[in-house]
Design an enzyme around this catalytic site. Sequence first.
Site, PDB file in Angstrom:
ATOM      1  N   HIS A 191       0.823  -1.304  -0.014  1.00 47.78           N
ATOM      2  CA  HIS A 191      -0.003   0.130  -0.144  1.00 47.78           C
ATOM      3  C   HIS A 191       1.003   1.218  -0.040  1.00 47.78           C
ATOM      4  O   HIS A 191       2.016   1.345   0.718  1.00 47.78           O
ATOM      5  CB  HIS A 191      -0.930   0.276   1.210  1.00 47.78           C
ATOM      6  CG  HIS A 191      -2.193  -0.762   1.161  1.00 47.78           C
ATOM      7  ND1 HIS A 191      -2.051  -2.246   1.231  1.00 47.78           N
ATOM      8  CD2 HIS A 191      -3.329  -0.587   1.085  1.00 47.78           C
ATOM      9  CE1 HIS A 191      -3.057  -2.881   1.140  1.00 47.78           C
ATOM     10  NE2 HIS A 191      -4.073  -1.687   0.975  1.00 47.78           N
ATOM     11  N   ASN A 234       8.001  -4.251   3.521  1.00 44.11           N
ATOM     12  CA  ASN A 234       6.602  -3.897   3.881  1.00 44.11           C
ATOM     13  C   ASN A 234       5.936  -4.204   5.248  1.00 44.11           C
ATOM     14  O   ASN A 234       5.133  -3.362   5.758  1.00 44.11           O
ATOM     15  CB  ASN A 234       5.612  -4.699   2.643  1.00 44.11           C
ATOM     16  CG  ASN A 234       4.340  -4.567   2.650  1.00 44.11           C
ATOM     17  OD1 ASN A 234       3.680  -3.486   2.971  1.00 44.11           O
ATOM     18  ND2 ASN A 234       3.359  -5.424   2.335  1.00 44.11           N
TER      19      ASN A 234
END
Length: 318
Positions: A152, A183
């Site tokens: 994201h 991440n």
Amino acid sequence: MKQRLFIGICLLALLMGASSCRNATTPQERTASDTTTVDNGGEVEGLFDSEAAEQAQQKQKNKKQAGQKRPKGMEIPAVIDVRPEQLLVREGYVVSYNKDWKIANWVAWHLTKAHTYGDNRRDDMMFKEDTEVPYPRATDEDYYTSRYDRGHLCPSGDNKWDRRAQIQSFLFTNICPQNHGLNKGDWNDIEMQCRDWARKYGEVYIVTGPVFYHGVQNTIGKNKVAVPDALFKVVLCTKTYIRAIGFLVPNKGGHRNLKDYVVSVDEIERLTGIDFFPNLKDDTEGRVEAADDDDMVKEWNVPAKYYYEAKPSRNYRY
């Protein structure tokens, strides 16, 4: 007398016809007289390149239209001229999409204290193609066996306040190929730190996106989704006094002090070609974007380490 008058009329008609002939030109002669020959042997009508003029006018028109449609939030960067940009306005963020990269140039959002809370978690969310961008575009298949996470840009944790916002955070225009360790580790820690700042100060303005040091060197999947060399995040706070901070994080695993990622906003502008926070007054923008790394660490109270090793289950809190 009549004969002389007739002869005079005929002579007058002949004179007028000759004058008309002298003033008349053929279409070919008119073209030749209106055309200027240039040094390279080509011909440009009246030295005016109409095609170049039309392109310049269209570019100016496109820029004007982009400015008119552009959101006015403090977090929105200036128009990008050097590469493709398609603006997508979502419930919780705005995307500047790059059709060549198949990922965003940047994603920006206004994170308030209220937006750091909510019941709309990611448990049942699915990643989806963004049908508002042209083919070819990123799909789930591009990430299969790629060894990169669907990372994201505007995090799911910043969109729990609204069901629609949470769903839209899983569109592939808000996703980029990200190293798994990053991440789940340091990048997530920086996102958590931003939520802490929003709770502490009431609101912050955030922009994040990819960094390519020498152009796109690596892609994944049949749609050739660009893999960034690094990721950036810039944060602006206008409460009490105006200040900004930047993070530049290599797209690879491993854990470092969050302080080590701090860089000036000016440095990120140099690397990305993006003009951040253009709605600030020029002198204020210049001051906060050129802040020294050590000064930013002190002003923002950036922690040396965060929760990754000590509290590996922290993701469930967010």
